[in-house]
Design a protein around this motif. Sequence first.
Motif, PDB file in Angstrom:
ATOM      1  N   THR A 182       0.865  -1.184   0.000  1.00 25.86           N
ATOM      2  CA  THR A 182       0.000   0.000   0.000  1.00 25.86           C
ATOM      3  C   THR A 182       0.906   1.240   0.000  1.00 25.86           C
ATOM      4  O   THR A 182       2.106   1.117   0.244  1.00 25.86           O
ATOM      5  N   ASP A 183       0.291   2.397  -0.239  1.00 26.81           N
ATOM      6  CA  ASP A 183       1.066   3.639  -0.184  1.00 26.81           C
ATOM      7  C   ASP A 183       1.676   3.819   1.203  1.00 26.81           C
ATOM      8  O   ASP A 183       2.818   4.243   1.356  1.00 26.81           O
ATOM      9  N   GLU A 184       0.867   3.465   2.202  1.00 27.98           N
ATOM     10  CA  GLU A 184       1.313   3.616   3.590  1.00 27.98           C
ATOM     11  C   GLU A 184       2.552   2.746   3.845  1.00 27.98           C
ATOM     12  O   GLU A 184       3.526   3.185   4.442  1.00 27.98           O
ATOM     13  N   LEU A 185       2.506   1.494   3.322  1.00 32.21           N
ATOM     14  CA  LEU A 185       3.658   0.601   3.504  1.00 32.21           C
ATOM     15  C   LEU A 185       4.891   1.179   2.801  1.00 32.21           C
ATOM     16  O   LEU A 185       5.998   1.157   3.346  1.00 32.21           O
ATOM     17  N   ALA A 186       4.679   1.726   1.604  1.00 30.52           N
ATOM     18  CA  ALA A 186       5.802   2.296   0.842  1.00 30.52           C
ATOM     19  C   ALA A 186       6.457   3.416   1.648  1.00 30.52           C
ATOM     20  O   ALA A 186       7.685   3.505   1.740  1.00 30.52           O
ATOM     21  N   ARG A 187       5.592   4.243   2.267  1.00 28.46           N
ATOM     22  CA  ARG A 187       6.117   5.361   3.069  1.00 28.46           C
ATOM     23  C   ARG A 187       6.926   4.818   4.246  1.00 28.46           C
ATOM     24  O   ARG A 187       8.040   5.238   4.509  1.00 28.46           O
ATOM     25  N   ARG A 188       6.295   3.831   4.931  1.00 32.58           N
ATOM     26  CA  ARG A 188       6.924   3.289   6.135  1.00 32.58           C
ATOM     27  C   ARG A 188       8.273   2.641   5.816  1.00 32.58           C
ATOM     28  O   ARG A 188       9.213   2.723   6.598  1.00 32.58           O
ATOM     29  N   MET A 189       8.372   2.011   4.664  1.00 27.89           N
ATOM     30  CA  MET A 189       9.606   1.297   4.316  1.00 27.89           C
ATOM     31  C   MET A 189      10.648   2.203   3.651  1.00 27.89           C
ATOM     32  O   MET A 189      11.762   1.783   3.371  1.00 27.89           O
ATOM     33  N   GLY A 190      10.225   3.419   3.330  1.00 27.26           N
ATOM     34  CA  GLY A 190      11.175   4.347   2.716  1.00 27.26           C
ATOM     35  C   GLY A 190      11.492   4.013   1.261  1.00 27.26           C
ATOM     36  O   GLY A 190      12.627   4.214   0.818  1.00 27.26           O
ATOM     37  N   VAL A 191      10.507   3.517   0.517  1.00 24.47           N
ATOM     38  CA  VAL A 191      10.741   3.280  -0.917  1.00 24.47           C
ATOM     39  C   VAL A 191      10.066   4.388  -1.726  1.00 24.47           C
ATOM     40  O   VAL A 191       9.272   5.169  -1.199  1.00 24.47           O
ATOM     41  N   ASP A 192      10.349   4.413  -3.022  1.00 27.93           N
ATOM     42  CA  ASP A 192       9.934   5.573  -3.809  1.00 27.93           C
ATOM     43  C   ASP A 192       8.565   5.457  -4.462  1.00 27.93           C
ATOM     44  O   ASP A 192       7.959   6.459  -4.820  1.00 27.93           O
ATOM     45  N   ALA A 193       8.081   4.230  -4.669  1.00 26.99           N
ATOM     46  CA  ALA A 193       6.782   4.106  -5.348  1.00 26.99           C
ATOM     47  C   ALA A 193       6.198   2.723  -5.116  1.00 26.99           C
ATOM     48  O   ALA A 193       6.907   1.780  -4.762  1.00 26.99           O
ATOM     49  N   VAL A 194       4.870   2.646  -5.318  1.00 30.13           N
ATOM     50  CA  VAL A 194       4.206   1.348  -5.249  1.00 30.13           C
ATOM     51  C   VAL A 194       3.361   1.184  -6.515  1.00 30.13           C
ATOM     52  O   VAL A 194       2.662   2.105  -6.926  1.00 30.13           O
ATOM     53  N   GLY A 195       3.490   0.003  -7.139  1.00 28.50           N
ATOM     54  CA  GLY A 195       2.783  -0.228  -8.404  1.00 28.50           C
ATOM     55  C   GLY A 195       1.641  -1.210  -8.223  1.00 28.50           C
ATOM     56  O   GLY A 195       1.818  -2.254  -7.613  1.00 28.50           O
ATOM     57  N   ARG A 196       0.469  -0.866  -8.746  1.00 26.48           N
ATOM     58  CA  ARG A 196      -0.698  -1.743  -8.591  1.00 26.48           C
ATOM     59  C   ARG A 196      -0.668  -2.900  -9.593  1.00 26.48           C
ATOM     60  O   ARG A 196      -1.175  -3.973  -9.339  1.00 26.48           O
ATOM     61  N   ASP A 197      -0.138  -2.650 -10.783  1.00 28.73           N
ATOM     62  CA  ASP A 197      -0.055  -3.736 -11.760  1.00 28.73           C
ATOM     63  C   ASP A 197       1.163  -3.530 -12.658  1.00 28.73           C
ATOM     64  O   ASP A 197       1.876  -2.530 -12.542  1.00 28.73           O
ATOM     65  N   ALA A 198       1.348  -4.496 -13.578  1.00 32.94           N
ATOM     66  CA  ALA A 198       2.573  -4.493 -14.374  1.00 32.94           C
ATOM     67  C   ALA A 198       2.630  -3.298 -15.334  1.00 32.94           C
ATOM     68  O   ALA A 198       3.708  -2.827 -15.676  1.00 32.94           O
ATOM     69  N   VAL A 199       1.462  -2.835 -15.736  1.00 28.07           N
ATOM     70  CA  VAL A 199       1.436  -1.698 -16.659  1.00 28.07           C
ATOM     71  C   VAL A 199       1.834  -0.429 -15.912  1.00 28.07           C
ATOM     72  O   VAL A 199       2.636   0.380 -16.392  1.00 28.07           O
ATOM     73  N   GLU A 200       1.273  -0.298 -14.693  1.00 28.33           N
ATOM     74  CA  GLU A 200       1.655   0.858 -13.884  1.00 28.33           C
ATOM     75  C   GLU A 200       3.145   0.794 -13.530  1.00 28.33           C
ATOM     76  O   GLU A 200       3.829   1.829 -13.458  1.00 28.33           O
ATOM     77  N   ALA A 201       3.650  -0.431 -13.356  1.00 29.95           N
ATOM     78  CA  ALA A 201       5.077  -0.584 -13.026  1.00 29.95           C
ATOM     79  C   ALA A 201       5.937   0.069 -14.116  1.00 29.95           C
ATOM     80  O   ALA A 201       6.904   0.767 -13.815  1.00 29.95           O
ATOM     81  N   VAL A 202       5.563  -0.132 -15.375  1.00 30.87           N
ATOM     82  CA  VAL A 202       6.345   0.467 -16.469  1.00 30.87           C
ATOM     83  C   VAL A 202       6.314   1.991 -16.347  1.00 30.87           C
ATOM     84  O   VAL A 202       7.349   2.659 -16.469  1.00 30.87           O
ATOM     85  N   ARG A 203       5.111   2.519 -16.053  1.00 31.08           N
ATOM     86  CA  ARG A 203       5.000   3.984 -15.912  1.00 31.08           C
ATOM     87  C   ARG A 203       5.910   4.488 -14.794  1.00 31.08           C
ATOM     88  O   ARG A 203       6.586   5.507 -14.930  1.00 31.08           O
ATOM     89  N   ILE A 204       5.905   3.734 -13.695  1.00 28.36           N
ATOM     90  CA  ILE A 204       6.726   4.152 -12.547  1.00 28.36           C
ATOM     91  C   ILE A 204       8.210   4.170 -12.921  1.00 28.36           C
ATOM     92  O   ILE A 204       8.917   5.150 -12.677  1.00 28.36           O
ATOM     93  N   PHE A 205       8.668   3.089 -13.548  1.00 32.05           N
ATOM     94  CA  PHE A 205      10.099   3.027 -13.891  1.00 32.05           C
ATOM     95  C   PHE A 205      10.442   4.067 -14.955  1.00 32.05           C
ATOM     96  O   PHE A 205      11.522   4.658 -14.904  1.00 32.05           O
ATOM     97  N   ASP A 206       9.513   4.308 -15.894  1.00 28.05           N
ATOM     98  CA  ASP A 206       9.752   5.368 -16.879  1.00 28.05           C
ATOM     99  C   ASP A 206       9.925   6.709 -16.158  1.00 28.05           C
ATOM    100  O   ASP A 206      10.774   7.523 -16.518  1.00 28.05           O
ATOM    101  N   GLY A 207       9.096   6.920 -15.126  1.00 23.03           N
ATOM    102  CA  GLY A 207       9.212   8.153 -14.329  1.00 23.03           C
ATOM    103  C   GLY A 207      10.573   8.225 -13.654  1.00 23.03           C
ATOM    104  O   GLY A 207      11.208   9.279 -13.622  1.00 23.03           O
ATOM    105  N   PHE A 208      11.032   7.076 -13.148  1.00 16.73           N
ATOM    106  CA  PHE A 208      12.330   7.045 -12.458  1.00 16.73           C
ATOM    107  C   PHE A 208      13.471   7.472 -13.391  1.00 16.73           C
ATOM    108  O   PHE A 208      14.374   8.198 -13.015  1.00 16.73           O
ATOM    109  N   VAL A 209      13.420   6.942 -14.630  1.00 18.18           N
ATOM    110  CA  VAL A 209      14.562   7.192 -15.519  1.00 18.18           C
ATOM    111  C   VAL A 209      14.324   8.381 -16.439  1.00 18.18           C
ATOM    112  O   VAL A 209      15.150   8.696 -17.287  1.00 18.18           O
ATOM    113  N   GLY A 210      13.145   9.001 -16.287  1.00 17.38           N
ATOM    114  CA  GLY A 210      12.820  10.159 -17.125  1.00 17.38           C
ATOM    115  C   GLY A 210      12.620   9.769 -18.581  1.00 17.38           C
ATOM    116  O   GLY A 210      12.933  10.545 -19.488  1.00 17.38           O
ATOM    117  N   ALA A 211      12.098   8.543 -18.817  1.00 25.14           N
ATOM    118  CA  ALA A 211      11.887   8.085 -20.209  1.00 25.14           C
ATOM    119  C   ALA A 211      10.596   8.655 -20.792  1.00 25.14           C
ATOM    120  O   ALA A 211       9.663   8.908 -20.072  1.00 25.14           O
TER     121      ALA A 211
END
Lengths: 211, 388
Positions: A182-211
């Motif tokens: 969850t977003d709350e878990l991501a905050r608690r663990m100190g990570v940068d993002a949480v992805g709900r599915d594989a498609v969103e995962a691509v968006r997240i990583f694209d955001g990370f690398v500025g693609a």
Amino acid sequence: MGDYLEKVKRAVTDLDLDAIAPLVRDALDSGEDPNAILQSMCAGMVGVGELFESGEYFLADLVLAGEGMKEGLEVLEPRLQAGSMGVKGAVVLCTVKGDVHDIGKNLVGTMLSSTGYEVIDLGTDVPEDKVVEAVRANNAVAVGLSVLLTPMVESIGAVVRALEAAGLRDQIKIAIGGACTTDELARRMGVDAVGRDAVEAVRIFDGFVGA
Amino acid sequence: MSASHERVRAALELREPDRVPTFDLMNEFSTDIEILGKKPSPLGPLIANPRVSDLLDKVLPHVNTAFVLDKVLEQLTNLGAEAAVRMGYDSVWLPYFPVLRLADSRTITDIFGRVNDFAMDEKGNMGNPIYRTGLITSPSAWDAWDKKPIFRLPEKVNRVFGRIQKSFGERLFIFGFCNYGIFESIWQPMGFERFVISIRKERSLIDRMVRFYTDLFCVLLEAEADAGIPGAIYTDDLCYRSGPMLNPKMIEELFGDSYRRITETAHSLGLKIVIHSCGNTESLLERFADWGFDAVHPLEPTAGMELSRAKELVGDRMCLIGNIDVSHILVDASREEVFEAVRRAIHDAGPGGGYILGPDHSHPAISVERLRWMVEAGREYGRYPLSV
Ligand code: B1M
């Protein structure tokens, strides 16, 4: 010539497994640029992602799309210039220590490698030191952690701390995903993002690398 | 009929019982022994000892470990029933799954072709084997697979559930569990990716396996009914957190007839049958009812399942079971939070009957104290007529 590129793209999006590899072969024979064919395949995969997000495609369809990409790439890869795959950077992916759920991780891996990432898949039940090692060895730009079990969420924190201790945390982004995230878990663990599915995962990583 | 039986039966038949019945999944060894105040089994640490494991690695590939493991599993089934009685549950999902073989000191295979890792918690308790991969990698692997141990399964199930029913059946409404559903029985021994691709490329293999596992499940139901137990669990995780893994039309095409045959068989034998599918099952709930299941579990809250919505969709056709969260509520929540979760569940699903209170899953971090609070809260808020 351009017709082949459109056909390859459509075959990927339509999950026409029998057609993809032969079409890639035909496209190459007709003199299409291998990189342009790769881009068509990736564009086809983007179409798959859209159909998944609109609810028309299901998880199994993402698996089929991944298989189609694999079959197409087997034909294409020998003709691609070195470095044209994985151009967006290397991502280290795994399911955390104590957790062996791997279907989601595999799908995220397929989607990432189909959209231009070099995926270093460490498998399941992976201890934090292996992640650090892989980040270092591959000069990775990001880490993706799959975690489905509540009893194992602390394994996320362990990876974050290990990357910090290795002095790598500042140069690397971390995303998590899986049933209990969850977003709350991501905050608690100190990570940068949480992805709900594989498609969103691509968006997240694209955001990370500025693609 | 005991009060627990009457209570569970009423809920399953969508009548109001005297109070909302309770249910648990007694399939974590560590939880059972904590409830019963027993010591961890010495078996786990023994196998982990390098001298013993070296020896086992040499010997195990050459011996049939079924005899020993079947006994251990029978003891676990007994332990589960005993623990359920101790907790004061009305009903229990009770596994007896005599299908495991020790391949070496770290690997447990099963008679269907799954390969699992041997699991042990930090106290040395053996955990549920952890699925790793499968051995049915082609049609010829399935043809060559030794199915004789599978053919012996119904007889073992019948014998052990007969004993269990005799010892605990009066006190507990037992939902027997002795094999996974058809979808899981096929995809796990070949891996999910391979299964999906086989639907496209090796459809006749999938159809043959569907027929095999449907027939097997129906015979197992006969074995359970003959043993006298009143209910059965049909577990097939068709969904994940965002919805069905396959297109529902494909699920219907592949498995619909089998599911109908399974529920018809159960009913003709006088068994109640519960479908268990994790994940977000909202878009499949009506199909579950159409296929003839009496109840649905777990209505997983982490996957966004809400009892009020499920009640609205199928509450007049199926009993709802579970929904108490195992990511926070039954792990580390306060007593007030547990009571509030139970109150809310009963408020949403209890009216008119048709709800059985229970956790949505089992795992080793579930707290026995919180399970007790859940049962206690069920007694406090679950009395009919409801006033939650
Ligand atoms: C990095 O960036 C990213 C970004 C996005 C990311 C990402 C990373 N990772 C995932 N995503 C996202 O993209 C993916 C694709 O769209 C998605 O990935 P998912 O992984 O979510 O989705 C997959 C594509 C499909 N989904 C799945 O594969 C998981 C489905 C469910 C039903 C599930 C399955 C199939 C299994 N299980 Co398990 N299982 C459940 C699951 C229920 C659920 N709600 O998900 C869950 C996760 N299981 C649970 C449990 C308890 C267990 N399981 C166990 C075992 C198994 C099987 C082996 C039988 C099987 C896994 C097989 C395998 N090879 O993976 C046991 C644990 C084993 C272990 N040590 O890991 C066991 C402990 C059961 C037991 N008592 O033995 C529950 C965890 C509860 C909790 N809060 O802790 C559970 C939520 C079910 C429930 N009703 O509560 C997104 O989340």
